[in-house]
Design a protein around this motif. Structure first.
Motif, PDB file in Angstrom:
ATOM      1  N   ASP A  84     -19.714   7.433  84.288  1.00 32.96           N
ATOM      2  CA  ASP A  84     -20.378   6.794  83.153  1.00 32.96           C
ATOM      3  C   ASP A  84     -19.458   6.652  81.942  1.00 32.96           C
ATOM      4  O   ASP A  84     -19.749   5.889  81.027  1.00 32.96           O
ATOM      5  CB  ASP A  84     -21.665   7.533  82.772  1.00 32.96           C
ATOM      6  N   LYS A  85     -18.333   7.358  81.945  1.00 33.73           N
ATOM      7  CA  LYS A  85     -17.308   7.166  80.911  1.00 33.73           C
ATOM      8  C   LYS A  85     -16.172   6.274  81.428  1.00 33.73           C
ATOM      9  O   LYS A  85     -15.511   5.586  80.654  1.00 33.73           O
ATOM     10  CB  LYS A  85     -16.762   8.510  80.470  1.00 33.73           C
ATOM     11  N   LEU A  86     -15.959   6.289  82.739  1.00 31.77           N
ATOM     12  CA  LEU A  86     -14.899   5.489  83.339  1.00 31.77           C
ATOM     13  C   LEU A  86     -15.210   3.994  83.264  1.00 31.77           C
ATOM     14  O   LEU A  86     -14.336   3.186  82.942  1.00 31.77           O
ATOM     15  CB  LEU A  86     -14.688   5.901  84.796  1.00 31.77           C
ATOM     16  N   ILE A  87     -16.455   3.629  83.531  1.00 31.90           N
ATOM     17  CA  ILE A  87     -16.835   2.214  83.551  1.00 31.90           C
ATOM     18  C   ILE A  87     -16.571   1.550  82.194  1.00 31.90           C
ATOM     19  O   ILE A  87     -15.891   0.525  82.125  1.00 31.90           O
ATOM     20  CB  ILE A  87     -18.293   2.038  84.005  1.00 31.90           C
ATOM     21  N   PRO A  88     -17.056   2.101  81.069  1.00 31.70           N
ATOM     22  CA  PRO A  88     -16.745   1.449  79.794  1.00 31.70           C
ATOM     23  C   PRO A  88     -15.259   1.501  79.439  1.00 31.70           C
ATOM     24  O   PRO A  88     -14.735   0.583  78.800  1.00 31.70           O
ATOM     25  CB  PRO A  88     -17.581   2.203  78.762  1.00 31.70           C
ATOM     26  N   HIS A  89     -14.569   2.564  79.886  1.00 33.34           N
ATOM     27  CA  HIS A  89     -13.139   2.682  79.612  1.00 33.34           C
ATOM     28  C   HIS A  89     -12.364   1.563  80.309  1.00 33.34           C
ATOM     29  O   HIS A  89     -11.542   0.881  79.692  1.00 33.34           O
ATOM     30  CB  HIS A  89     -12.645   4.060  80.067  1.00 33.34           C
ATOM     31  N   VAL A  90     -12.635   1.362  81.591  1.00 31.31           N
ATOM     32  CA  VAL A  90     -11.950   0.314  82.354  1.00 31.31           C
ATOM     33  C   VAL A  90     -12.317  -1.066  81.806  1.00 31.31           C
ATOM     34  O   VAL A  90     -11.450  -1.928  81.625  1.00 31.31           O
ATOM     35  CB  VAL A  90     -12.297   0.417  83.858  1.00 31.31           C
ATOM     36  N   THR A  91     -13.585  -1.267  81.511  1.00 32.10           N
ATOM     37  CA  THR A  91     -14.039  -2.552  80.965  1.00 32.10           C
ATOM     38  C   THR A  91     -13.353  -2.843  79.634  1.00 32.10           C
ATOM     39  O   THR A  91     -12.874  -3.955  79.405  1.00 32.10           O
ATOM     40  CB  THR A  91     -15.571  -2.534  80.782  1.00 32.10           C
ATOM     41  N   GLU A  92     -13.299  -1.844  78.766  1.00 26.68           N
ATOM     42  CA  GLU A  92     -12.666  -2.027  77.454  1.00 26.68           C
ATOM     43  C   GLU A  92     -11.185  -2.360  77.594  1.00 26.68           C
ATOM     44  O   GLU A  92     -10.685  -3.263  76.910  1.00 26.68           O
ATOM     45  CB  GLU A  92     -12.845  -0.750  76.638  1.00 26.68           C
ATOM     46  N   LYS A  93     -10.492  -1.657  78.471  1.00 23.59           N
ATOM     47  CA  LYS A  93      -9.052  -1.912  78.658  1.00 23.59           C
ATOM     48  C   LYS A  93      -8.811  -3.334  79.181  1.00 23.59           C
ATOM     49  O   LYS A  93      -7.859  -3.995  78.766  1.00 23.59           O
ATOM     50  CB  LYS A  93      -8.432  -0.893  79.622  1.00 23.59           C
ATOM     51  N   LEU A  94      -9.671  -3.799  80.067  1.00 22.05           N
ATOM     52  CA  LEU A  94      -9.512  -5.152  80.612  1.00 22.05           C
ATOM     53  C   LEU A  94      -9.827  -6.211  79.550  1.00 22.05           C
ATOM     54  O   LEU A  94      -9.111  -7.198  79.416  1.00 22.05           O
ATOM     55  CB  LEU A  94     -10.393  -5.334  81.842  1.00 22.05           C
ATOM     56  N   LEU A  95     -10.868  -6.000  78.784  1.00 21.66           N
ATOM     57  CA  LEU A  95     -11.237  -6.970  77.746  1.00 21.66           C
ATOM     58  C   LEU A  95     -10.260  -6.964  76.579  1.00 21.66           C
ATOM     59  O   LEU A  95     -10.099  -7.981  75.899  1.00 21.66           O
ATOM     60  CB  LEU A  95     -12.660  -6.710  77.255  1.00 21.66           C
ATOM     61  N   ASP A  96      -9.595  -5.830  76.341  1.00 21.61           N
ATOM     62  CA  ASP A  96      -8.571  -5.777  75.285  1.00 21.61           C
ATOM     63  C   ASP A  96      -7.426  -6.738  75.571  1.00 21.61           C
ATOM     64  O   ASP A  96      -6.779  -7.232  74.649  1.00 21.61           O
ATOM     65  CB  ASP A  96      -8.024  -4.357  75.129  1.00 21.61           C
ATOM     66  N   LEU A  97      -7.181  -7.004  76.851  1.00 21.46           N
ATOM     67  CA  LEU A  97      -6.095  -7.915  77.227  1.00 21.46           C
ATOM     68  C   LEU A  97      -6.413  -9.373  76.891  1.00 21.46           C
ATOM     69  O   LEU A  97      -5.544 -10.241  76.981  1.00 21.46           O
ATOM     70  CB  LEU A  97      -5.783  -7.761  78.717  1.00 21.46           C
ATOM     71  N   ASN A  98      -7.642  -9.678  76.488  1.00 24.69           N
ATOM     72  CA  ASN A  98      -8.000 -11.028  76.054  1.00 24.69           C
ATOM     73  C   ASN A  98      -7.283 -11.411  74.765  1.00 24.69           C
ATOM     74  O   ASN A  98      -7.191 -12.592  74.432  1.00 24.69           O
ATOM     75  CB  ASN A  98      -9.512 -11.157  75.838  1.00 24.69           C
ATOM     76  N   GLN A  99      -6.767 -10.430  74.032  1.00 23.67           N
ATOM     77  CA  GLN A  99      -6.079 -10.692  72.764  1.00 23.67           C
ATOM     78  C   GLN A  99      -4.694 -11.295  72.967  1.00 23.67           C
ATOM     79  O   GLN A  99      -4.081 -11.784  72.018  1.00 23.67           O
ATOM     80  CB  GLN A  99      -5.953  -9.395  71.958  1.00 23.67           C
ATOM     81  N   ASN A 100      -4.201 -11.274  74.186  1.00 25.47           N
ATOM     82  CA  ASN A 100      -2.898 -11.849  74.497  1.00 25.47           C
ATOM     83  C   ASN A 100      -2.893 -13.329  74.099  1.00 25.47           C
ATOM     84  O   ASN A 100      -3.823 -14.059  74.422  1.00 25.47           O
ATOM     85  CB  ASN A 100      -2.629 -11.690  76.005  1.00 25.47           C
ATOM     86  N   PRO A 101      -1.857 -13.812  73.406  1.00 29.70           N
ATOM     87  CA  PRO A 101      -1.827 -15.213  72.964  1.00 29.70           C
ATOM     88  C   PRO A 101      -1.870 -16.227  74.112  1.00 29.70           C
ATOM     89  O   PRO A 101      -2.321 -17.356  73.938  1.00 29.70           O
ATOM     90  CB  PRO A 101      -0.522 -15.346  72.193  1.00 29.70           C
ATOM     91  N   LYS A 102      -1.418 -15.847  75.292  1.00 31.79           N
ATOM     92  CA  LYS A 102      -1.462 -16.758  76.436  1.00 31.79           C
ATOM     93  C   LYS A 102      -2.695 -16.540  77.301  1.00 31.79           C
ATOM     94  O   LYS A 102      -2.799 -17.102  78.376  1.00 31.79           O
ATOM     95  CB  LYS A 102      -0.206 -16.597  77.279  1.00 31.79           C
ATOM     96  N   GLY A 103      -3.596 -15.694  76.838  1.00 31.73           N
ATOM     97  CA  GLY A 103      -4.808 -15.409  77.597  1.00 31.73           C
ATOM     98  C   GLY A 103      -4.668 -14.119  78.378  1.00 31.73           C
ATOM     99  O   GLY A 103      -3.610 -13.501  78.415  1.00 31.73           O
ATOM    100  N   ASN A 104      -5.739 -13.716  79.001  1.00 31.42           N
ATOM    101  CA  ASN A 104      -5.736 -12.486  79.780  1.00 31.42           C
ATOM    102  C   ASN A 104      -4.876 -12.694  81.025  1.00 31.42           C
ATOM    103  O   ASN A 104      -5.131 -13.592  81.817  1.00 31.42           O
ATOM    104  CB  ASN A 104      -7.168 -12.107  80.172  1.00 31.42           C
TER     105      ASN A 104
END
Length: 170
Positions: A84-104
């Motif tokens: 229950d802590k791993l799921i939001p952690h993995v999701t957050e790390k993946l969505l953080d990569l959306n900030q990349n200027p060329k996209g995720n």
């Protein structure tokens, strides 16, 4: 004459009371039957929706006891991360990569137009896989990723497969 009038009024009042009693008795039983039928229908609907939700969540870390057990057994350096802590952690790390200027970079797609591909939704399937939905507001697709949680709690992703749907002509 007066007696007859009172007798007729009395009989009329008795008849009105009898018909009123019969009407409200039937209304009560009718409403009770209607509520019982509605309650049964709603109970069946709830059971159906619950079954559909269970089927939809069959492939999820929350409902996969084998994957949860694997996480406990293979805890990194004795550090166990509950699911229950791993799921939001993995999701957050993946969505953080959306900030990349060329996209995720884990959409599996290069930038096509002016917009970059970003991940919109993430579903952690088990202790190793993630499925995600991505789009650039014109095209959209899905990607299957493999993930690894490192000792420093960073997360590495590997694209297993990606699919970009054809642009609709609507």
């Amino acid at each position: 004459m007066r007696r007859s009038l009172y007798l007729y009024l009395f009989i009329l009042a008795v008849l009105i009371n009898v018909f009123t009693y019969a009407y409200f008795t039937k209304i009560g039983s009718f409403e009770k039957e209607r509520l019982e039928k509605q309650n049964k229908r709603l109970t069946d609907s709830i059971a159906t929706v619950s079954q559909r939700i269970d089927e939809a969540n069959y492939f999820s870390l929350e409902n996969n006891q084998n994957a949860q057990n694997y996480l406990e057994v293979s805890a990194i350096n004795g550090r166990y991360i509950p699911f229950d802590k791993l799921i939001p952690h993995v999701t957050e790390k993946l969505l953080d990569l959306n900030q990349n200027p060329k996209g995720n970079p884990f959409t599996g797609q290069e930038q096509i137009g002016a917009q970059k591909f970003i991940i919109n939704k993430v579903k952690v399937i088990n202790h190793r896989w993630v499925i995600a939905d991505y789009s650039d507001s014109e095209y959209w697709g899905e990607v299957l990723l493999k993930y690894f949680v490192n000792e420093d709690e960073s997360v590495d992703f590997v694209v297993i497969d990606s699919f970009l749907y054809p642009k609709s002509t609507n």
